[in-house]
Design an enzyme around this catalytic site. Structure first.
Site, PDB file in Angstrom:
ATOM      1  N   GLU A 235      -6.442   7.775  -1.690  1.00 29.28           N
ATOM      2  CA  GLU A 235      -5.299   7.960  -0.788  1.00 29.28           C
ATOM      3  C   GLU A 235      -4.765   6.568  -0.475  1.00 29.28           C
ATOM      4  OE1 GLU A 235      -4.030  10.787   0.164  1.00 29.28           O
ATOM      5  OE2 GLU A 235      -5.570  12.019  -0.771  1.00 29.28           O
ATOM      6  N   CYS A 269       0.962   5.367   6.571  1.00 32.11           N
ATOM      7  CA  CYS A 269       1.106   5.466   5.108  1.00 32.11           C
ATOM      8  C   CYS A 269       2.298   6.340   4.753  1.00 32.11           C
ATOM      9  CB  CYS A 269      -0.169   5.985   4.463  1.00 32.11           C
ATOM     10  SG  CYS A 269      -0.718   7.568   5.111  1.00 32.11           S
TER      11      CYS A 269
HETATM   12  P1  NDP Z   1      -7.455  -1.899   2.867  1.00 27.14           P
HETATM   13  O1  NDP Z   1      -7.231  -1.466   1.453  1.00 27.14           O
HETATM   14  O2  NDP Z   1      -7.348  -3.318   3.205  1.00 27.14           O
HETATM   15  O3  NDP Z   1      -8.907  -1.430   3.359  1.00 27.14           O
HETATM   16  C1  NDP Z   1      -9.306  -0.071   3.333  1.00 27.14           C
HETATM   17  C2  NDP Z   1     -10.809  -0.007   3.463  1.00 27.14           C
HETATM   18  O4  NDP Z   1     -11.427  -0.563   2.302  1.00 27.14           O
HETATM   19  C3  NDP Z   1     -11.368  -0.782   4.650  1.00 27.14           C
HETATM   20  O5  NDP Z   1     -12.440  -0.064   5.213  1.00 27.14           O
HETATM   21  C4  NDP Z   1     -11.845  -2.048   3.987  1.00 27.14           C
HETATM   22  O6  NDP Z   1     -12.858  -2.701   4.703  1.00 27.14           O
HETATM   23  C5  NDP Z   1     -12.407  -1.506   2.696  1.00 27.14           C
HETATM   24  N1  NDP Z   1     -12.579  -2.494   1.640  1.00 27.14           N
HETATM   25  C6  NDP Z   1     -12.010  -3.732   1.531  1.00 27.14           C
HETATM   26  N2  NDP Z   1     -12.410  -4.328   0.372  1.00 27.14           N
HETATM   27  C7  NDP Z   1     -13.234  -3.453  -0.246  1.00 27.14           C
HETATM   28  C8  NDP Z   1     -13.955  -3.475  -1.483  1.00 27.14           C
HETATM   29  N3  NDP Z   1     -13.908  -4.521  -2.311  1.00 27.14           N
HETATM   30  N4  NDP Z   1     -14.693  -2.391  -1.821  1.00 27.14           N
HETATM   31  C9  NDP Z   1     -14.745  -1.318  -1.004  1.00 27.14           C
HETATM   32  N5  NDP Z   1     -14.095  -1.235   0.172  1.00 27.14           N
HETATM   33  C10 NDP Z   1     -13.346  -2.289   0.543  1.00 27.14           C
HETATM   34  O7  NDP Z   1      -6.457  -1.003   3.717  1.00 27.14           O
HETATM   35  P2  NDP Z   1      -6.163  -1.087   5.272  1.00 27.14           P
HETATM   36  O8  NDP Z   1      -7.409  -0.850   6.040  1.00 27.14           O
HETATM   37  O9  NDP Z   1      -5.370  -2.314   5.539  1.00 27.14           O
HETATM   38  O10 NDP Z   1      -5.243   0.203   5.476  1.00 27.14           O
HETATM   39  C11 NDP Z   1      -3.882   0.211   5.262  1.00 27.14           C
HETATM   40  C12 NDP Z   1      -3.554   0.857   3.927  1.00 27.14           C
HETATM   41  O11 NDP Z   1      -4.040   2.186   3.921  1.00 27.14           O
HETATM   42  C13 NDP Z   1      -2.053   0.971   3.712  1.00 27.14           C
HETATM   43  O12 NDP Z   1      -1.760   0.650   2.373  1.00 27.14           O
HETATM   44  C14 NDP Z   1      -1.790   2.448   3.973  1.00 27.14           C
HETATM   45  O13 NDP Z   1      -0.631   2.918   3.366  1.00 27.14           O
HETATM   46  C15 NDP Z   1      -3.030   3.069   3.437  1.00 27.14           C
HETATM   47  N6  NDP Z   1      -3.221   4.407   3.983  1.00 27.14           N
HETATM   48  C16 NDP Z   1      -3.067   5.486   3.151  1.00 27.14           C
HETATM   49  C17 NDP Z   1      -3.160   6.779   3.654  1.00 27.14           C
HETATM   50  C18 NDP Z   1      -3.021   7.980   2.771  1.00 27.14           C
HETATM   51  O14 NDP Z   1      -3.404   9.072   3.190  1.00 27.14           O
HETATM   52  N7  NDP Z   1      -2.499   7.853   1.567  1.00 27.14           N
HETATM   53  C19 NDP Z   1      -3.422   7.020   5.082  1.00 27.14           C
HETATM   54  C20 NDP Z   1      -3.581   5.817   5.858  1.00 27.14           C
HETATM   55  C21 NDP Z   1      -3.474   4.563   5.304  1.00 27.14           C
HETATM   56  P3  NDP Z   1     -12.482  -3.939   5.679  1.00 27.14           P
HETATM   57  O15 NDP Z   1     -11.402  -3.440   6.598  1.00 27.14           O
HETATM   58  O16 NDP Z   1     -13.747  -4.159   6.377  1.00 27.14           O
HETATM   59  O17 NDP Z   1     -12.003  -5.037   4.787  1.00 27.14           O
END
Ligand code: NDP
Length: 489
Positions: A235, A269
């Site tokens: 997602e 999102c």
């Molecule tokens: P990120 O992609 O930065 O992070 C998402 C999650 O992945 C966090 O828990 C993060 O941890 C973790 N993460 C980071 N690096 C890694 C890795 N190498 N391996 C595994 N996990 C990792 O997204 P955001 O948290 O900034 O969220 C915003 C994004 O989410 C936007 O693009 C938004 O559009 C999308 N989104 C999509 C939705 C949908 O339903 N399609 C709904 C809501 C949001 P940490 O934060 O600790 O780095």
């Protein structure tokens, strides 16, 4: 000493809570506990799981104000937004708890002529342990879309929240155990940390991984999961467009678009980031839009429309997009570069930026909106579809909505409104392209967290048995005729 993760209030930088940064070994141990709990949870059946999920839901609802206050502090969103988010999450828990048994019950299949002595059925069986990695923007609703669904389908879950919202996640996960004291440890567990902890979850032996976040991180998650062929549901981000036709109710369109674009500080999102409006109504629409957007303001007080930016690094991206749109010839009709502060961003609306600018092509994730004038609905659809994303979109029209719906290349579409689909627990949610794939929510989401098992039962021996080395010679001779008789006509 174990490394620590400190979560802070984005409005004040005050410390909210401190958590261990879980290492790969910690994650393995927590996943092992989830695996031990999996048979117990699976054997509860749909009725047992329904009772446990509803008891969790009631606990969340009874103590909702504690969670809402925490959401306000750790994520920054206004209390009313936090209540709305929680309300939607509760709807989804309720729906999944009550509908999983119906949606996932075994299905009969036709065995076909050749094997008509068989009965055939499909069962939807849980994977076992599902890993869920979530973002910070809707820290309850978004991960809950995978967690409640995966649990209702019979999986245990290990949840890695964003580093920006671990306290909210801790509260939500603990509530499950408190509401279900008879459940063994590990039905729903939490791991905390940064990206490395998420990567460790991908490599921990989970049976499926549900990721919600950006496309860039999604690629890394897929690569890590590919090492052990762990299936994923992705997602990801969006660049949703609203199309305003010449026959639209402009006041209604402006009101909905202002909310869809600026709500939650634009950190949604499926938020509206672009508008395509037909030229004859462009000025009237802009008048309605600017009137509404001018009443909106960020802050942390009770009357604020939305809060601070939750993730500080996002502010620079918003600034770059605004700069790029203005440098390319766009006109700021509300706000401008000066609207982008260090913590709060005032609403920005930019008219007619170049189609190639980052403000139009990349996810901005801030309270900004581009408005592009188009000569026809054809042009609107063409431009709306011309980004790498395909999450959701909206169309405002009295008579032409269905024509646009049929051609808009997104996975969710709102007609004369925004965001409604996300609040409907029976509707699936997902994307295409850079917005990801797979579905959460609704029946499609429940099936996403199961694998199908095909069971074929021989009811009686058939006169024509092909599944034996002891086939009769006349059966072997019959086969070419049978092929022609069945398939060549
Ligand atoms: P990120 O992609 O930065 O992070 C998402 C999650 O992945 C966090 O828990 C993060 O941890 C973790 N993460 C980071 N690096 C890694 C890795 N190498 N391996 C595994 N996990 C990792 O997204 P955001 O948290 O900034 O969220 C915003 C994004 O989410 C936007 O693009 C938004 O559009 C999308 N989104 C999509 C939705 C949908 O339903 N399609 C709904 C809501 C949001 P940490 O934060 O600790 O780095």
């Amino acid at each position: 000493m174990t490394a620590q993760l400190v979560s802070t209030d984005p409005a004040t930088d005050e410390v909210v809570a401190t958590f261990d940064v879980h290492s790969a070994a910690d994650v393995q141990a927590i996943v092992a506990r989830a695996r031990n709990a999996a048979p117990w949870w699976r054997d509860q059946g749909y009725d047992g799981r329904r009772a446990a999920l509803l008891s969790w839901k009631r606990y969340l609802a009874k103590h909702s104000e504690d969670l809402v206050q925490l959401m306000h502090r750790e994520n920054g969103k206004p209390l009313t937004d936090a209540r709305l988010e929680l309300m939607l999450a509760l709807e989804h828990i309720d729906w999944n708890a009550k509908q999983a048994g119906r949606v996932l019950r075994p299905e009969k299949r036709r065995p076909g002529l050749l094997l008509s002595n068989f009965s055939a059925r499909i069962e939807h069986v849980p994977f076992g342990v599902v890993g869920v990695i979530g973002p910070w923007n809707y820290p309850v609703f978004t991960p809950n879309g995978s967690i409640a669904t995966a649990l209702a389908a019979g999986n245990t879950v290990v949840f890695k929240p964003s580093e920006f919202t671990p306290a909210i996640a801790r509260w939500y996960v603990d509530a499950f155990a408190t509401a279900n004291p008879e459940a063994p440890e590990g039905v729903l567990s939490l791991v905390t940390g940064y990206g490395d902890t998420g990567a460790a979850l991908c490599r921990s032996g989970v049976d499926k991984l549900a990721f919600t976040g950006s496309a860039g991180t999604g690629r890394k998650v897929m690569a890590a999961c590919a090492e052990s062929l762990v299936p994923v549901v992705m997602e990801l981000g969006g660049k949703d467009a609203a199309i305003v036709a010449a026959d639209a109710d402009l006041a209604r369109a402006a009101d909905a678009i202002a909310f869809g674009a600026m709500g939650n500080s634009g950190q949604t999102c499926v938020g509206i980031e672009r508008v395509y409006v037909e030229r004859p109504v462009r000025d009237a629409f802009l008048e309605e839009l600017t009137a509404r957007v001018s009443e909106i303001r960020p802050g942390s007080d009770k009357a604020a429309s939305y809060g601070p930016m939750t993730m500080p690094s996002q502010i620079e991206i918003v600034r770059r997009h605004v700069d790029d749109a203005l440098a390319g010839g766009g006109t700021a009709v509300v706000g401008g570069r000066e609207s982008v502060g260090d913590r709060y961003i005032e609403p920005v609306v930019i008219l007619d930026p170049p189609h190639t600018s980052s403000a139009v092509q990349e996810e901005t994730f801030g309270p900004t909106l581009t408005v592009t004038t188009v000569e026809s609905l054809d042009e609107a659809v063409k431009l709306a579809n011309d980004t790498p994303f395909g999450l959701a979109g909206a169309v405002f029209s009295r008579d032409h909505a269905d024509e646009v719906v049929a051609r808009l290349d997104t996975s969710q579409i709102s007609v004369n409104s925004v965001l409604g689909f996300a609040g409907m627990a029976a509707m699936p949610l997902g994307g295409r392209g850079e917005s990801g794939f797979g579905r959460i929510h609704g029946p499609e989401g429940l099936r996403e967290f199961t694998r199908t098992r095909a069971v074929a039962t021989q009811r009686f021996p058939a006169p024509i048995n092909l599944l034996t080395f002891g086939r009769k010679a006349w059966v072997v001779r019959l086969l070419p005729r049978l092929i022609r008789w069945v398939h060549a006509r």
